[in-house]
Design an enzyme around this catalytic site. Structure first.
Site, mmCIF file in Angstrom:
data_model
loop_
_atom_site.group_PDB
_atom_site.id
_atom_site.type_symbol
_atom_site.label_atom_id
_atom_site.label_comp_id
_atom_site.label_asym_id
_atom_site.label_seq_id
_atom_site.Cartn_x
_atom_site.Cartn_y
_atom_site.Cartn_z
ATOM 1 C CB SER A 173 -8.887 1.124 5.252
ATOM 2 O OG SER A 173 -9.539 2.333 4.994
ATOM 3 C CE LYS A 217 -4.025 1.990 2.460
ATOM 4 N NZ LYS A 217 -4.957 1.841 3.595
ATOM 5 C CB SER A 238 -8.221 3.782 2.428
ATOM 6 O OG SER A 238 -7.466 3.132 3.415
HETATM 7 N N1 GLN Z 1 -13.742 4.571 5.561
HETATM 8 C C1 GLN Z 1 -13.113 4.992 6.777
HETATM 9 C C2 GLN Z 1 -12.716 6.429 6.670
HETATM 10 O O1 GLN Z 1 -12.968 7.012 5.673
HETATM 11 C C3 GLN Z 1 -11.980 4.109 7.135
HETATM 12 C C4 GLN Z 1 -10.696 4.477 6.522
HETATM 13 C C5 GLN Z 1 -9.559 3.629 6.992
HETATM 14 O O2 GLN Z 1 -9.749 2.617 7.670
HETATM 15 N N2 GLN Z 1 -8.356 4.077 6.681
HETATM 16 O O3 GLN Z 1 -12.174 6.995 7.562
#
Ligand code: GLN
Length: 489
Positions: free
Chosen positions: A177, A76, A153
């Protein structure tokens, strides 16, 4: 070769039936063929990959292979990689080349893996469809003519792994995410116990929630990846001392043969609206576990439906503080202004996308002296209540299961409001607030042919049993997630 699991590939590499170079070339040609369509990588590193593979082959020849020697992976693009651009999918860091290696990516190097590239994601990991990426959203390999989201994400990693453009990879999970994107792409996504995997060198979003973890096609593959990622790191002050995760080979069954296991179902989630398919698959998998001898009990996490509200205060608050460092002075983008304050303003206005700016504003507001007690402190209290409730629930059961999301992957052009996006995290954020381990594993296919995932949640540092049960569920579900089956040769 693309359809091999990591476990299978390691056997073939050890017996020298295949070479790391062949395996890497197969993945590089897959990237050439599908990489731009899926947009799963921000940066590819073919030369590095071939060099890594050659080194792995030498070690195999010398009889001194490392644990994951020659396994091609996606990292990532939130993990700093020395000499390789690390963008966090932001214009702010578009040209940032770190001088150092994150602990996690170093561990992948030490294990002998082959780096294929840096995977796409939501900008600074803020989002759910990876649409906030400055580099455009990755696409799911499933029914790809429909241009569905691969989630977010960590959507670049799930797109790459599901499509066979990597055998496995890394994600980070602050509020879901890893688990959400894995669930809608038919993959296994592991959010380990907070503190098990080092955050050092990983671009910070919300430090008390950020959790690095692996994404793979099978639970056994994910367990091997977690084995190399876990362990104390003196460079990360929140890294847990004396804790580790290590599996030698494939995971042992935790069900069947008269084994006793109490599995909890969260009462408060029962009234949450989910798709008919998810409901049916969830019930079928529970029935499977029951017939394998598990005892099903109902547990209560009274404040779990408040987790979303608490998360969307705590995460932006921490983010607004963490992202204060991008000021155009130290590193990253700089837009010259009339004086230093003007430079700050212009740099941050140009460098951050809309969603990141929204979070900075929310975060700054909830930390302001007028709002601190009513918002931030209140959210911190809810967080404590949820964590305590999980501890109490685990007095009544060994593991908890729940859906990973409400429905299947949506088209990337779905028009959702910020709040509608936030609501998609309903099933995942509580585990981050509590710091407990949670895995998303395939639960089955919906009537539209798309995968759905369910979660297994455990006590802190009970990551092994969480994965063991996830493996049973993946076997019960029997979803065929071979890349060539999903998107062709
Ligand atoms: N969808 C969540 C957010 O927008 C989780 C993001 C994440 O886990 N990095 O914060």
């Amino acid at each position: 070769m693309i359809d091999l699991t990591i476990v299978e590939a390691l056997k073939k590499l050890k017996s020298r039936e295949i070479s790391a170079t062949e395996l890497t070339r197969a993945h590089l040609s897959r990237i050439e063929k599908f990489g731009s369509e899926l947009n799963c990588y921000i940066t590819t590193t073919p030369e590095r990959a071939l060099a890594d593979a050659a080194a792995a082959d030498e070690r195999y020849a010398a009889g001194t292979p490392r644990v994951l020697d020659g396994i091609p992976i996606a990292m990532k693009d939130l993990f700093a990689t020395r000499g390789i651009r690390t963008t966090a999918a932001s214009h702010m860091l578009e040209n940032f080349v770190p001088e150092y290696e994150s602990t996690i990516s170093q561990k992948y190097i030490d294990a002998g893996t082959v780096l294929l590239g840096k995977a796409n994601l939501d900008e600074f990991a803020m989002g759910t469809f990876s649409k906030t990426s400055y580099f455009g959203a990755p696409v799911s390999p499933w029914q790809r003519e429909r241009k569905l989201t691969a989630g977010g994400s960590s959507g670049g990693t799930t797109s790459a792994v599901a499509g066979g453009l990597a055998m496995g990879g890394t994600g980070t999970d602050t509020g879901g995410s890893i688990r959400f994107p894995a669930s809608i792409t038919g993959l296994v996504g592991v959010k380990p116990t907070y503190g098990l995997c080092s955050r050092w060198g990983c671009v910070a979003f919300a430090s008390s929630l950020d959790t690095p973890g692996p994404i793979a096609r099978t639970v056994d593959d994910a367990a091997i990846l977690l084995s190399i990622m876990a362990g104390h790191d003196p460079k990360d002050s929140t890294s847990a001392p004396n804790q580790n995760f290590h599996v030698e080979s494939e995971l042992e069954p935790i069900l069947g043969n008269g084994k006793k296991l109490r599995i909890g179902i969260i009462k408060e989630f029962k009234d949450v609206e989910i798709s008919a398919d998810m409901k049916k698959l969830f019930e079928t998998r529970i029935a499977d576990m029951k017939s394998a001898g598990a005892e099903i009990v109902e547990v209560s996490i009274p404040n779990i439906l408040d987790a979303l509200a608490a998360y969307y205060i705590i995460a932006p608050a921490e983010a607004s503080s963490n992202l204060a460092r991008y000021d155009g002075v130290r590193y990253g983008l700089r837009v010259e202004g009339s004086d230093i304050y003007d430079t700050y303003k212009k740099t941050r206005a140009a460098g951050f996308g809309e969603e990141v700016q929204r979070r900075m504003i929310i975060g700054t507001a909830v930390l302001s002296s007028e709002s601190y007690d009513v918002y931030f402190m209140q959210a911190a209290r809810v967080r404590r209540l949820i964590a305590d409730a999980f501890t109490r629930a685990f007095e009544q059961c060994d593991l908890i299961v729940c859906p990973a999301g409400a429905g299947t992957a949506m088209p990337l052009d779905s028009d959702l409001s910020p709040l509608e996006y936030y609501a998609l995290d309903l099933f995942t954020v509580a585990m981050n607030l509590a710091g407990v381990p949670a895995v998303s594993t395939p639960a089955g296919l919906a009537t539209n042919g798309l995968p759905l995932g369910m979660q297994v949640v455990g006590r802190r540092f009970d990551d092994l049993r969480v994965l063991q049960l996830a493996k049973h569920i993946q076997q019960f579900a029997g979803v065929d997630n071979r890349p060539t089956k999903i998107m062709g040769e």
